[in-house]
Design a protein around this motif. Structure first.
Motif, PDB file in Angstrom:
ATOM      1  N   HIS A 107       0.830  -1.208   0.000  1.00 40.06           N
ATOM      2  CA  HIS A 107       0.000   0.000   0.000  1.00 40.06           C
ATOM      3  C   HIS A 107       0.869   1.265   0.000  1.00 40.06           C
ATOM      4  CE1 HIS A 107      -3.261  -2.626   0.332  1.00 40.06           C
ATOM      5  NE2 HIS A 107      -3.939  -2.093   1.333  1.00 40.06           N
ATOM      6  N   LEU A 108       1.958   1.236   0.762  1.00 35.83           N
ATOM      7  CA  LEU A 108       2.842   2.399   0.831  1.00 35.83           C
ATOM      8  C   LEU A 108       3.450   2.709  -0.538  1.00 35.83           C
ATOM      9  CD1 LEU A 108       4.311   4.558   2.496  1.00 35.83           C
ATOM     10  CD2 LEU A 108       6.088   2.852   2.996  1.00 35.83           C
ATOM     11  N   VAL A 109       3.885   1.666  -1.240  1.00 31.35           N
ATOM     12  CA  VAL A 109       4.465   1.855  -2.573  1.00 31.35           C
ATOM     13  C   VAL A 109       3.419   2.396  -3.537  1.00 31.35           C
ATOM     14  CG1 VAL A 109       5.413   0.635  -4.573  1.00 31.35           C
ATOM     15  CG2 VAL A 109       6.276   0.126  -2.284  1.00 31.35           C
ATOM     16  N   VAL A 110       2.214   1.813  -3.509  1.00 23.83           N
ATOM     17  CA  VAL A 110       1.147   2.237  -4.426  1.00 23.83           C
ATOM     18  C   VAL A 110       0.737   3.678  -4.154  1.00 23.83           C
ATOM     19  CG1 VAL A 110      -1.238   1.835  -5.117  1.00 23.83           C
ATOM     20  CG2 VAL A 110       0.302  -0.100  -4.807  1.00 23.83           C
ATOM     21  N   VAL A 111       0.545   4.024  -2.893  1.00 25.84           N
ATOM     22  CA  VAL A 111       0.140   5.390  -2.543  1.00 25.84           C
ATOM     23  C   VAL A 111       1.214   6.391  -2.948  1.00 25.84           C
ATOM     24  CG1 VAL A 111      -0.293   6.966  -0.605  1.00 25.84           C
ATOM     25  CG2 VAL A 111      -1.437   4.742  -0.694  1.00 25.84           C
ATOM     26  N   SER A 112       2.479   6.040  -2.738  1.00 23.37           N
ATOM     27  CA  SER A 112       3.572   6.938  -3.110  1.00 23.37           C
ATOM     28  C   SER A 112       3.570   7.208  -4.609  1.00 23.37           C
ATOM     29  CB  SER A 112       4.920   6.330  -2.694  1.00 23.37           C
ATOM     30  OG  SER A 112       4.981   6.155  -1.294  1.00 23.37           O
ATOM     31  N   CYS A 113       3.349   6.159  -5.407  1.00 22.32           N
ATOM     32  CA  CYS A 113       3.360   6.322  -6.862  1.00 22.32           C
ATOM     33  C   CYS A 113       2.133   7.091  -7.358  1.00 22.32           C
ATOM     34  CB  CYS A 113       3.427   4.949  -7.540  1.00 22.32           C
ATOM     35  SG  CYS A 113       4.977   4.069  -7.259  1.00 22.32           S
ATOM     36  N   LEU A 114       0.944   6.706  -6.884  1.00 26.78           N
ATOM     37  CA  LEU A 114      -0.271   7.365  -7.357  1.00 26.78           C
ATOM     38  C   LEU A 114      -0.370   8.812  -6.873  1.00 26.78           C
ATOM     39  CD1 LEU A 114      -2.972   4.539  -6.982  1.00 26.78           C
ATOM     40  CD2 LEU A 114      -1.635   5.172  -8.995  1.00 26.78           C
ATOM     41  N   SER A 115       0.186   9.080  -5.709  1.00 27.26           N
ATOM     42  CA  SER A 115       0.120  10.442  -5.167  1.00 27.26           C
ATOM     43  C   SER A 115       0.895  11.429  -6.032  1.00 27.26           C
ATOM     44  CB  SER A 115       0.665  10.476  -3.741  1.00 27.26           C
ATOM     45  OG  SER A 115      -0.166   9.741  -2.868  1.00 27.26           O
ATOM     46  N   THR A 116       1.879  10.918  -6.782  1.00 22.59           N
ATOM     47  CA  THR A 116       2.626  11.798  -7.688  1.00 22.59           C
ATOM     48  C   THR A 116       1.690  12.455  -8.695  1.00 22.59           C
ATOM     49  OG1 THR A 116       4.591  10.399  -7.487  1.00 22.59           O
ATOM     50  CG2 THR A 116       4.485  11.871  -9.386  1.00 22.59           C
ATOM     51  N   ALA A 117       0.732  11.659  -9.211  1.00 19.60           N
ATOM     52  CA  ALA A 117      -0.226  12.195 -10.181  1.00 19.60           C
ATOM     53  C   ALA A 117      -1.147  13.223  -9.535  1.00 19.60           C
ATOM     54  CB  ALA A 117      -1.047  11.051 -10.780  1.00 19.60           C
ATOM     55  N   ILE A 118      -1.559  12.976  -8.300  1.00 16.73           N
ATOM     56  CA  ILE A 118      -2.485  13.890  -7.626  1.00 16.73           C
ATOM     57  C   ILE A 118      -1.806  15.209  -7.276  1.00 16.73           C
ATOM     58  CG2 ILE A 118      -3.898  14.186  -5.545  1.00 16.73           C
ATOM     59  CD1 ILE A 118      -4.312  11.168  -5.545  1.00 16.73           C
ATOM     60  N   LEU A 119      -0.573  15.148  -6.821  1.00 14.09           N
ATOM     61  CA  LEU A 119       0.130  16.357  -6.382  1.00 14.09           C
ATOM     62  C   LEU A 119       0.641  17.200  -7.546  1.00 14.09           C
ATOM     63  CD1 LEU A 119       2.153  14.856  -3.383  1.00 14.09           C
ATOM     64  CD2 LEU A 119       0.080  16.245  -3.292  1.00 14.09           C
ATOM     65  N   SER A 120       0.968  16.533  -8.658  1.00  9.08           N
ATOM     66  CA  SER A 120       1.543  17.261  -9.795  1.00  9.08           C
ATOM     67  C   SER A 120       0.552  17.529 -10.919  1.00  9.08           C
ATOM     68  CB  SER A 120       2.728  16.487 -10.359  1.00  9.08           C
ATOM     69  OG  SER A 120       2.302  15.286 -10.988  1.00  9.08           O
ATOM     70  N   GLY A 121      -0.493  16.707 -11.016  1.00  8.85           N
ATOM     71  CA  GLY A 121      -1.424  16.821 -12.131  1.00  8.85           C
ATOM     72  C   GLY A 121      -0.903  16.173 -13.398  1.00  8.85           C
ATOM     73  N   HIS A 122       0.272  15.518 -13.335  1.00  7.79           N
ATOM     74  CA  HIS A 122       0.858  14.824 -14.469  1.00  7.79           C
ATOM     75  C   HIS A 122       0.898  13.318 -14.177  1.00  7.79           C
ATOM     76  CE1 HIS A 122       1.775  18.723 -15.963  1.00  7.79           C
ATOM     77  NE2 HIS A 122       2.756  18.975 -15.083  1.00  7.79           N
ATOM     78  N   TYR A 123       1.217  12.523 -15.203  1.00  2.00           N
ATOM     79  CA  TYR A 123       1.317  11.067 -15.082  1.00  2.00           C
ATOM     80  C   TYR A 123      -0.012  10.423 -14.683  1.00  2.00           C
ATOM     81  CZ  TYR A 123       6.166  12.569 -14.877  1.00  2.00           C
ATOM     82  OH  TYR A 123       7.360  13.191 -15.148  1.00  2.00           O
ATOM     83  N   VAL A 124      -1.098  11.111 -14.946  1.00  2.00           N
ATOM     84  CA  VAL A 124      -2.413  10.570 -14.607  1.00  2.00           C
ATOM     85  C   VAL A 124      -2.741   9.377 -15.512  1.00  2.00           C
ATOM     86  CG1 VAL A 124      -4.885  11.056 -14.468  1.00  2.00           C
ATOM     87  CG2 VAL A 124      -3.231  12.786 -13.741  1.00  2.00           C
ATOM     88  N   GLY A 125      -2.434   9.503 -16.815  1.00  2.00           N
ATOM     89  CA  GLY A 125      -2.668   8.389 -17.722  1.00  2.00           C
ATOM     90  C   GLY A 125      -1.887   7.157 -17.312  1.00  2.00           C
ATOM     91  N   PHE A 126      -0.645   7.343 -16.891  1.00  2.00           N
ATOM     92  CA  PHE A 126       0.185   6.237 -16.404  1.00  2.00           C
ATOM     93  C   PHE A 126      -0.465   5.577 -15.194  1.00  2.00           C
ATOM     94  CE2 PHE A 126       3.921   4.377 -14.326  1.00  2.00           C
ATOM     95  CZ  PHE A 126       4.585   3.790 -15.403  1.00  2.00           C
ATOM     96  N   SER A 127      -1.002   6.394 -14.305  1.00  2.00           N
ATOM     97  CA  SER A 127      -1.657   5.877 -13.104  1.00  2.00           C
ATOM     98  C   SER A 127      -2.935   5.120 -13.443  1.00  2.00           C
ATOM     99  CB  SER A 127      -1.969   7.026 -12.137  1.00  2.00           C
ATOM    100  OG  SER A 127      -0.792   7.685 -11.729  1.00  2.00           O
ATOM    101  N   VAL A 128      -3.691   5.618 -14.424  1.00  2.00           N
ATOM    102  CA  VAL A 128      -4.925   4.938 -14.820  1.00  2.00           C
ATOM    103  C   VAL A 128      -4.610   3.568 -15.414  1.00  2.00           C
ATOM    104  CG1 VAL A 128      -6.902   5.012 -16.396  1.00  2.00           C
ATOM    105  CG2 VAL A 128      -6.243   7.058 -15.126  1.00  2.00           C
ATOM    106  N   VAL A 129      -3.537   3.481 -16.202  1.00  2.00           N
ATOM    107  CA  VAL A 129      -3.126   2.169 -16.732  1.00  2.00           C
ATOM    108  C   VAL A 129      -2.830   1.213 -15.582  1.00  2.00           C
ATOM    109  CG1 VAL A 129      -1.331   0.936 -18.019  1.00  2.00           C
ATOM    110  CG2 VAL A 129      -2.251   3.074 -18.920  1.00  2.00           C
TER     111      VAL A 129
END
Length: 264
Positions: free
Chosen positions: A112-134
């Motif tokens: 969970h810690l790894v997943v939250v760290s990675c997905l939070s990048t998209a939320i905080l930056s507004g980028h890499y959202v498509g990568f996160s959706v995949v």
């Protein structure tokens, strides 16, 4: 920073914690009465997997630009979908810490810690959202995993429903877990010059961690549900009994009529 993403994350956390508490008011099936908390926890996880997995598949079908441009190409609702998932993982981590010891929960908490760290990048930056959706396509396999666990808790193994679910789990693990992980790994390797080094390291760590856990999970299910469930010829002078032993990975296994079922 995306304030709307943070608001959705907070609302998602509250909603999933509320669902955890709300399920305590509902009766638990008698067959799962010995582990009511795990039944409730998996039911909540199933809701999250159905919501985000189906949302990711539908979103990528309607807006393939997210895969073509995983950094910038995404509609506004895609960020909300990622935020919902982050809120769930935070709520599930809190639920595990409240109901289990750290020794019992450490493996999933690390995930969970790894997943939250990675997905939070998209939320905080507004980028890499498509990568996160995949990456949320993996939740389609998690749906089958949760159904399998609920059937095990309900003592429905062996059964036709459990057999179908096991094969569906293995099939979706290959199609919706390993394939997306492979695609994301190749994309990150090829586009590393576009991505900050810190994010390359974070994303690479997440992909390796989830990939290793996925392969291990697939092997365990293949061994427990398929290979060990095949009928064996009777051994002369040996009487099959109902009992419990421990398999090589340390998980208790129940033998019933020469069929072994992994007790998650």
């Amino acid at each position: 920073m995306e304030p709307s993403g943070l608001l959705v994350t907070g609302a998602s956390f509250a909603a999933f914690r509320g669902l955890h508490w709300g399920l305590q008011l509902l009766p638990t099936p008698g067959s799962a009465a010995q582990d009511r908390w795990k039944w409730r926890n998996i039911c909540v996880s199933l809701v999250h997997s159905l919501l985000t997995g189906a949302g990711a598949l539908l979103g990528l079908s309607l807006y393939p630009q997210m895969a073509a441009d995983p950094i910038h190409g995404h509609p506004p609702w895609a960020l909300a979908l990622v935020a919902v998932s982050v809120g769930y993982f935070l709520a599930d981590g809190a639920d595990m810490l409240w109901n289990q010891t750290l020794g019992q929960a450490w493996e999933l908490l690390c995930h969970h810690l790894v997943v939250v760290s990675c997905l939070s990048t998209a939320i905080l930056s507004g980028h890499y959202v498509g990568f996160s959706v995949v990456s949320l396509l993996l939740e389609l396999n998690s749906t089958c995993l949760h159904l399998r666990k609920l059937l095990l808790l309900s003592h429905q193994a062996p059964s036709l429903a459990f057999s179908v679910t096991s094969w569906a789990t293995l099939a979706t693990l290959a199609v919706f877990r390993l394939v997306p992980l492979g695609w994301m790994s190749l994309w990150l390797i090829r586009q590393h010059h576009q991505v900050p080094l810190a994010l390359v390291i974070l994303g690479g760590t997440g992909l390796v961690t989830v990939g290793a856990m996925s392969i291990t999970l697939g092997v365990r299910i293949l061994v427990s549900d398929v290979l060990r469930s095949r009928p064996h010829p009777p051994i002369p002078g040996h009487k099959e009994t109902r009992g419990t032993r421990t398999c090589c990975d340390g998980e208790p296994v129940t033998r019933v009529d020469s069929t072994l079922s992994l007790r998650d």
